[in-house]
Scaffold this motif. Sequence first.
Motif, short mmCIF file in Angstrom:
data_model
loop_
_atom_site.label_atom_id
_atom_site.label_comp_id
_atom_site.label_asym_id
_atom_site.label_seq_id
_atom_site.Cartn_x
_atom_site.Cartn_y
_atom_site.Cartn_z
N VAL A 39 0.87 -1.18 0.00
CA VAL A 39 0.00 0.00 0.00
C VAL A 39 0.90 1.22 0.00
O VAL A 39 1.88 1.29 0.76
CB VAL A 39 -0.91 0.04 1.25
CG1 VAL A 39 -1.68 1.35 1.31
CG2 VAL A 39 -1.85 -1.15 1.27
N PHE A 40 0.58 2.20 -0.85
CA PHE A 40 1.29 3.48 -0.87
C PHE A 40 0.29 4.60 -0.70
O PHE A 40 -0.81 4.56 -1.27
CB PHE A 40 2.06 3.66 -2.19
CG PHE A 40 3.23 2.75 -2.30
CD1 PHE A 40 4.46 3.09 -1.73
CD2 PHE A 40 3.12 1.52 -2.95
CE1 PHE A 40 5.54 2.22 -1.81
CE2 PHE A 40 4.19 0.67 -3.04
CZ PHE A 40 5.40 1.01 -2.47
N GLU A 41 0.68 5.61 0.07
CA GLU A 41 -0.18 6.76 0.34
C GLU A 41 0.63 8.04 0.16
O GLU A 41 1.79 8.11 0.57
CB GLU A 41 -0.71 6.72 1.77
CG GLU A 41 -1.52 5.49 2.08
CD GLU A 41 -1.88 5.37 3.55
OE1 GLU A 41 -1.37 6.16 4.38
OE2 GLU A 41 -2.68 4.47 3.88
N TYR A 62 3.08 5.96 -14.70
CA TYR A 62 2.17 6.72 -13.87
C TYR A 62 1.14 5.80 -13.22
O TYR A 62 0.61 4.91 -13.87
CB TYR A 62 1.47 7.79 -14.72
CG TYR A 62 0.27 8.40 -14.04
CD1 TYR A 62 0.42 9.37 -13.08
CD2 TYR A 62 -1.02 7.96 -14.37
CE1 TYR A 62 -0.69 9.91 -12.45
CE2 TYR A 62 -2.13 8.50 -13.74
CZ TYR A 62 -1.95 9.48 -12.78
OH TYR A 62 -3.04 10.01 -12.15
N VAL A 63 0.84 6.04 -11.93
CA VAL A 63 -0.15 5.23 -11.22
C VAL A 63 -1.30 6.10 -10.69
O VAL A 63 -2.45 5.89 -11.07
CB VAL A 63 0.49 4.44 -10.05
CG1 VAL A 63 -0.55 3.59 -9.33
CG2 VAL A 63 1.64 3.57 -10.56
N SER A 80 -4.29 7.01 -2.26
CA SER A 80 -3.60 5.77 -1.92
C SER A 80 -3.85 4.72 -2.99
O SER A 80 -4.80 4.84 -3.77
CB SER A 80 -4.04 5.25 -0.55
OG SER A 80 -5.42 4.94 -0.57
N VAL A 81 -2.99 3.71 -3.02
CA VAL A 81 -3.10 2.65 -4.03
C VAL A 81 -2.48 1.37 -3.47
O VAL A 81 -1.56 1.42 -2.65
CB VAL A 81 -2.39 3.09 -5.34
CG1 VAL A 81 -0.90 3.24 -5.16
CG2 VAL A 81 -2.71 2.14 -6.47
N VAL A 82 -3.00 0.25 -3.93
CA VAL A 82 -2.42 -1.06 -3.62
C VAL A 82 -1.73 -1.57 -4.89
O VAL A 82 -2.34 -1.60 -5.96
CB VAL A 82 -3.52 -2.06 -3.17
CG1 VAL A 82 -2.93 -3.44 -2.94
CG2 VAL A 82 -4.24 -1.54 -1.93
N GLY A 119 4.56 3.82 2.57
CA GLY A 119 4.39 2.54 1.90
C GLY A 119 4.60 1.43 2.88
O GLY A 119 5.45 1.53 3.77
N TYR A 120 3.80 0.37 2.74
CA TYR A 120 4.00 -0.77 3.63
C TYR A 120 3.54 -2.06 2.95
O TYR A 120 2.68 -2.06 2.09
CB TYR A 120 3.31 -0.58 4.98
CG TYR A 120 1.84 -0.24 4.91
CD1 TYR A 120 0.88 -1.25 4.93
CD2 TYR A 120 1.41 1.08 4.84
CE1 TYR A 120 -0.47 -0.95 4.87
CE2 TYR A 120 0.07 1.39 4.78
CZ TYR A 120 -0.87 0.37 4.81
OH TYR A 120 -2.21 0.67 4.74
#
Length: 133
Positions: A39-41, A62-63, A80-82, A119-120
């Motif tokens: 996960v990134f935020e 690009y995301v 945020s995105v997974v 990110g984690y």
Amino acid sequence: MLTYSHNERVVFNRLFSNVGGGYDSLTGLFRCPQSGVYVFEINSLSHQDKTVWLQLYKNYNYVISTYGHSASDYGSAGNSVVLKLAKNDEVYVKAVDPKNGAATSIYGASDEVYSTFSGYLLSPVFEEYPVVG
């Protein structure tokens, strides 16, 4: 206040934790230490009457984006995105030029943290290969 020009990588230089050592606080680059689902935020705050526009990239692709602006106040943004990452994939944040010649403006001071990149690892991914022979 920090300003970034178009396509410049944003460096978040205050680390709260860096388990696995994947994030480089000198370059702003996260290099995936272990394959998995992450996960990134991105959260950010623009300076008063300025714009903050950030984009997250995975291996030059690009995301997601964040955008914040207010004509008479501070503008906030978050997203945020997974992502499924392989070992050594790279994730980073770049600034976008909000107007021709303008810079992205990120508000902050040494004793105030309003803009973060996190990110984690949610789950490791182990690739299985068939045994031949």
